[in-house]
Design an enzyme around this catalytic site. Sequence first.
Site, PDB file in Angstrom:
ATOM      1  N   LEU A  13     -10.221 -10.507   5.437  1.00 20.71           N
ATOM      2  CA  LEU A  13     -10.924 -10.716   4.014  1.00 20.71           C
ATOM      3  C   LEU A  13     -10.740 -11.821   3.569  1.00 20.71           C
ATOM      4  O   LEU A  13     -12.317 -12.662   3.615  1.00 20.71           O
ATOM      5  CB  LEU A  13     -10.771  -9.870   2.706  1.00 20.71           C
ATOM      6  CG  LEU A  13     -11.726  -8.448   2.541  1.00 20.71           C
ATOM      7  CD1 LEU A  13     -11.380  -7.940   1.693  1.00 20.71           C
ATOM      8  CD2 LEU A  13     -12.701  -7.836   3.227  1.00 20.71           C
ATOM      9  N   ALA A  14     -10.128 -12.485   3.636  1.00 21.21           N
ATOM     10  CA  ALA A  14      -9.514 -14.163   2.888  1.00 21.21           C
ATOM     11  C   ALA A  14      -8.841 -14.363   3.951  1.00 21.21           C
ATOM     12  O   ALA A  14      -7.350 -13.566   4.032  1.00 21.21           O
ATOM     13  CB  ALA A  14      -9.233 -14.252   1.947  1.00 21.21           C
ATOM     14  N   SER A  45      -3.323 -19.965   2.490  1.00 21.80           N
ATOM     15  CA  SER A  45      -1.621 -20.894   3.505  1.00 21.80           C
ATOM     16  C   SER A  45      -0.048 -20.429   3.373  1.00 21.80           C
ATOM     17  O   SER A  45      -0.043 -20.682   4.587  1.00 21.80           O
ATOM     18  CB  SER A  45      -1.963 -21.965   2.496  1.00 21.80           C
ATOM     19  OG  SER A  45      -1.250 -21.249   1.088  1.00 21.80           O
ATOM     20  N   ALA A  87      -0.260 -16.864   3.287  1.00 26.50           N
ATOM     21  CA  ALA A  87      -0.661 -15.060   3.870  1.00 26.50           C
ATOM     22  C   ALA A  87      -2.411 -14.620   4.183  1.00 26.50           C
ATOM     23  O   ALA A  87      -3.499 -15.885   3.778  1.00 26.50           O
ATOM     24  CB  ALA A  87      -0.181 -13.860   3.146  1.00 26.50           C
ATOM     25  N   GLN A  88      -2.478 -13.701   4.517  1.00 25.77           N
ATOM     26  CA  GLN A  88      -4.286 -13.499   5.411  1.00 25.77           C
ATOM     27  C   GLN A  88      -4.315 -12.016   4.281  1.00 25.77           C
ATOM     28  O   GLN A  88      -3.316 -10.875   4.507  1.00 25.77           O
ATOM     29  CB  GLN A  88      -4.566 -14.101   6.044  1.00 25.77           C
ATOM     30  CG  GLN A  88      -3.860 -12.116   7.215  1.00 25.77           C
ATOM     31  CD  GLN A  88      -4.847 -12.912   8.520  1.00 25.77           C
ATOM     32  OE1 GLN A  88      -4.365 -13.920   9.041  1.00 25.77           O
ATOM     33  NE2 GLN A  88      -5.331 -11.681   9.732  1.00 25.77           N
ATOM     34  N   VAL A  89      -5.391 -11.208   4.057  1.00 29.76           N
ATOM     35  CA  VAL A  89      -5.806  -9.745   3.383  1.00 29.76           C
ATOM     36  C   VAL A  89      -6.874  -9.247   4.330  1.00 29.76           C
ATOM     37  O   VAL A  89      -8.086  -9.811   4.933  1.00 29.76           O
ATOM     38  CB  VAL A  89      -6.560 -10.691   1.911  1.00 29.76           C
ATOM     39  CG1 VAL A  89      -5.348 -10.222   0.662  1.00 29.76           C
ATOM     40  CG2 VAL A  89      -7.349 -11.032   1.798  1.00 29.76           C
ATOM     41  N   LYS A 111      -2.016  -7.737   1.733  1.00 32.26           N
ATOM     42  CA  LYS A 111      -1.929  -8.749   2.346  1.00 32.26           C
ATOM     43  C   LYS A 111      -0.310  -8.881   2.792  1.00 32.26           C
ATOM     44  O   LYS A 111       0.099  -8.219   2.494  1.00 32.26           O
ATOM     45  CB  LYS A 111      -1.428  -9.323   0.588  1.00 32.26           C
ATOM     46  CG  LYS A 111      -1.067 -11.010   0.781  1.00 32.26           C
ATOM     47  CD  LYS A 111      -0.918 -11.086  -1.087  1.00 32.26           C
ATOM     48  CE  LYS A 111      -0.765 -13.057  -1.138  1.00 32.26           C
ATOM     49  NZ  LYS A 111      -0.882 -13.800  -2.080  1.00 32.26           N
ATOM     50  N   ASP A 129      -0.841 -20.075 -10.526  1.00 37.34           N
ATOM     51  CA  ASP A 129      -1.833 -20.406  -8.845  1.00 37.34           C
ATOM     52  C   ASP A 129      -3.324 -20.483  -9.322  1.00 37.34           C
ATOM     53  O   ASP A 129      -3.688 -19.684  -8.483  1.00 37.34           O
ATOM     54  CB  ASP A 129      -0.813 -19.744  -8.071  1.00 37.34           C
ATOM     55  CG  ASP A 129      -1.481 -20.693  -6.727  1.00 37.34           C
ATOM     56  OD1 ASP A 129      -1.532 -21.716  -6.814  1.00 37.34           O
ATOM     57  OD2 ASP A 129      -1.047 -19.996  -5.843  1.00 37.34           O
TER      58      ASP A 129
END
Length: 541
Positions: A127-128, A131, A133-135, A150, A285
């Site tokens: 999905l995204a 820097s 991790a990715q999900v 994640k 963040d």
Amino acid sequence: MRILRLYKINKILLQHGLDELIPDKWLPWYAKLGRSCQFWLRNQHPDKPLGARIRLALQSLGPVFIKFGQMLSTRRDLLSPEIAKELALLQDKVPPFDSEVAQEIIKASLGIKQIDELFSDFESTPLASASIAQVHAAKLKSSGQEVVVKVIRPDIIDTIHADMELLRTFAFAAQTWLPDGKRLRPIEVVEEYEKTIIDELDLLRETANGIQLRRNFQDSPALYVPQIFSDHCHKNVMVLERIYGIPISDIDALLAQNTNMKKLAERGVEVFFTQVFRDSFFHADMHPGNIFVSTKDPLNPQYIAIDYGIVGTLNREDKRYLAENFIAFFNRDYRKVAELHVDSGWVPSNTDIDDFEVAIRTVCEPIFQKPLAEISFSNVLLQLFNTARRFNMVVQPQLVLLQKTLLYIEGLGRQLYPQLDLWQTAKPFLENWMKEQIGFKAMYKKIYTNLPYWSEKLPEMPDLIYDSLRQVKQLPELQKRHFEAQQAREKNARRSLFLTLCGSTFLIVSALLPIYLDTAIPSVGLAVTGLIAWGMAIKKH
């Protein structure tokens, strides 16, 4: 290792033509010579605009630099719109790693042999991708709940450690050689940043942070925190509720659904100050890639926050000083601001308060009664930096996360509703918070909080009072004994010194007598007497 990483950074910057950002007139001769010697490193993207080249360079350099780009992307007052737009792609458009690798990490971390043991559906396309991790979208097999999974990027820790070592080297050089090095405390700032980014790699820590944040804003109309399925979380994997909302950066979509932008911007300020001053626990963040807006009620908009890897906390003293500083600032009481900076130790105690007050007024007064759109924060930041340098203001590493978050919030407010009066929005909240911290209500709250402890100790009070009174009664006698003991020690010390001097004298004379006498008997007698005197001195001591 450090030299190789430094060369790689230099290589990437030159291959993206970023040396063009520094005018030749600013470079010393040896820097120009060094650039000329690296003739094989040329700009490989001459056809791309500057913003794209900066984004690609930061992307190639890794997570530490991507985080820096994410923060810059929110400051459209400091950057051109083209560069800011490109850097915004770093928030969730970083190239993903292989989906098969992600699935292997999930299986190894959660102790399953096949993905379908836990998920009835798992989308291999992320999905995204950011820097760290990715999900991936998925559905829990047990309940059919839509979730996102994640996954931490593989082998990222080595790159981060290499970059942090390099940053630490730069910080040491800056602290040693720059005129403002010690005041800026770059080493402490880098260490604080390293701690936060290393913590972000531990998804169990992020799980705990998310659960805490969700509890703090339970049933809040301003902020929604998705549910986290802690039973399916691991150091490298995190499973949480899938949310549907509009990215905060998609202004066109927000306007298309008739979102109340003024209320949305005000609620952003409210959420920030609530986290900092009510909870002392804030999402640190909050770049646009981590903030969404719910589509349920556009006229009563609600934020949705994700990614809780970096959170900040404040101790009671810093929180009180900050609140008082904000209120004095909003009231334009620059004298109070100056005094608070001295009291908190943020500037030296010998600072001239009158001079400091004038300097603060000079910087701050022009920005009041102006909406965000009319404030040049780049100019304000430059003036504040010069003021801090002039008065030897010491950087507070524990406040760096808060400063970064405040920059994010101000940047979001500028995008959402440029006419927002930031000062008038925040002032009532802080005044109410301060009223809760002082006065009868605050005293009652503290008493009520400590009541269990006091009730436990109350039966012991008579004995404690009796013991205290007895000690007070015996105090003169104790002082007398102490005085007599002290006198005795001093008397023994004097005797010990006298005997030591006598013994030394006898030994010296016993060594000299044989020169003038033919017999050794007097010398032996004096030597024995000297040794006896030394022995008595040691015993007295």
